[in-house]
Enzyme design. Structure first.
Site, PDB file in Angstrom:
ATOM      1  N   ASP A  12      18.648   3.817  -9.621  1.00  0.00           N
ATOM      2  CA  ASP A  12      17.431   4.624  -9.583  1.00  0.00           C
ATOM      3  C   ASP A  12      16.202   3.711  -9.706  1.00  0.00           C
ATOM      4  O   ASP A  12      16.126   2.686  -9.038  1.00  0.00           O
ATOM      5  CB  ASP A  12      17.478   5.700 -10.683  1.00  0.00           C
ATOM      6  N   TYR A  23       6.498   8.043 -10.323  1.00  0.00           N
ATOM      7  CA  TYR A  23       6.449   8.513  -8.933  1.00  0.00           C
ATOM      8  C   TYR A  23       5.021   8.425  -8.393  1.00  0.00           C
ATOM      9  O   TYR A  23       4.796   8.004  -7.256  1.00  0.00           O
ATOM     10  CB  TYR A  23       6.956   9.959  -8.854  1.00  0.00           C
ATOM     11  N   HIS A  82      25.207   8.808  -8.415  1.00  0.00           N
ATOM     12  CA  HIS A  82      23.929   8.166  -8.725  1.00  0.00           C
ATOM     13  C   HIS A  82      23.883   7.534 -10.113  1.00  0.00           C
ATOM     14  O   HIS A  82      23.298   6.472 -10.294  1.00  0.00           O
ATOM     15  CB  HIS A  82      22.820   9.206  -8.593  1.00  0.00           C
TER      16      HIS A  82
END
Length: 381
Positions: A176, A301, A358
């Site tokens: 990630d 983000y 993930h």
């Protein structure tokens, strides 16, 4: 300056969280089947009941405090980290980096395996000095004054390893955002970051896809990610608006996070409990809640968008330090063909795993640990 840190959340904080969970207005939410529309109603209600009746936060605190935890300041930000010195005579420093919606909780079951392989049937010579920080804005670390992206975080992490901890060289591993930060460590800080091992790829080559296989992947990726863009767009553009609700709703924050653990993992027949225990999921969620970091954790983000998004700079030159790639089949972001990845990295190991998704450190800890060990042998020592 480095000082010891011990986690001890006030009883009042825990009680307030539990009371909000108990008072959640379930009758106002439609009981829709499955996970198609988001987090499954029945599962969320079930885990919330477990949360306030059987989940023991103090037990999870003890698991975290079993390790040596510290705080140190980098560029005005308090950085929390776990450090476990390796058993061997000359263990390589290993920086392991989490992402969103994860935390250092992801690494609690692999730290000792990496630092003390001889306790798990391995050899002391494969040991690492394991350093597992909470990223800026996440968990027990402090927050920047405004959003910063993964490239800036890489600069902070490199300074943390070199200046604060005194290492001359180290290896970085991540999935990630931990992978993205590792990419920037390899690109900007290769004089000290001597190799990276990643199980996720978010960065893109500025030249784009060239071959037919690469273009087919790019088209698939674009279509596959349509249903994943909601959370990503929100957190990259208006994170504050989302946070007003989440900061006051433990169940809401849990739903937002759990949906990712479900949809990004190698889960068969919708049985999330077969992959993650309720205690593991709730401990990770509680880290966000007891630290009030749901807001600042989502800033990465926004920060990446400001830094330029997924792409390396137009004048990008191939990363030359050794890179290990672990490809798990149920990764939420399909890996490009190797020909594309070769344009970015000096790949020394490419491992295709038979299962896992993930959150590799939680889903397939032994596979990840062994792949990292094999990659490291003969490269850095």
């Amino acid at each position: 300056m480095i000082k010891p840190f011990k986690l001890r959340v006030p009883n009042k904080t825990i009680t307030e969280i539990y009371n909000k969970v108990k008072k959640y207005p379930w009758a106002n939410i439609q009981d829709m089947n499955g996970w198609e529309y988001g987090t499954n109603f029945k599962y969320l209600k079930k885990i919330s009941r477990y949360w306030v009746t059987k989940f023991n936060w103090r037990k999870q605190e003890r698991k975290i405090n079993k390790f040596s935890n510290y705080l140190t300041k980098v560029d005005g930000i308090n950085i929390h980290f776990i450090k476990e010195k390796g058993s061997g005579s000359n263990p390589m420093p290993l920086l392991i980096l989490h992402g969103w919606p994860g935390s250092v909780v992801e690494f609690l079951n692999i730290i000792e395996k990496l630092a003390h392989p001889e306790r798990y049937g391995g050899q002391k010579e494969d040991s690492f000095d394991v350093i597992a920080p909470s990223l800026p804005g996440f968990g027990f670390s402090g927050s920047p004054r405004k959003p910063i992206g993964p490239r800036k975080m890489a600069k902070i992490m490199n300074k943390f390893m070199i200046k604060n901890l005194g290492y001359k060289k180290y290896l970085s591993q991540g999935g990630d955002w931990g992978s993205t930060i590792s990419n920037w460590l390899a690109y900007d800080h290769y004089k000290s970051c001597k190799a990276i091992h990643i199980n996720f790829l978010s960065m893109r080559h500025p030249g784009g896809a060239k071959t037919k296989q690469e273009k087919n992947w790019a088209n698939r990726f674009k279509k596959d990610q349509i249903m994943e863009e909601g959370y990503r767009t929100q957190q990259a553009t208006k994170p504050q608006s989302l946070s007003y609700a989440m900061i006051d709703s433990p169940v809401g924050a849990a739903a937002w996070i759990l949906e990712k653990f479900f949809s990004w993992s190698d889960i068969k027949n919708n049985k999330i409990d077969k992959v993650y225990s309720k205690d593991t999921l709730l401990t990770n969620i509680m880290v966000y809640l007891v630290t009030n970091t749901f807001n600042t954790a989502s800033w990465i983000y926004f920060g990446r968008r400001e830094e330029g998004g997924r792409y390396f700079p137009k004048d990008f030159k191939k990363i030359t330090i050794p890179t290990g790639i672990a490809v798990f089949p149920m990764e939420m972001s399909e890996w490009p063909p190797r020909s594309y990845v070769e344009k970015i990295f000096n790949i020394k190991q490419w491992s295709k795993m038979k299962s896992g998704g993930h959150f590799a450190a939680l889903e397939m800890p032994n596979l990840l640990v062994e792949d990292l060990r094999v990659f490291t042998r003969g490269i850095l020592k």
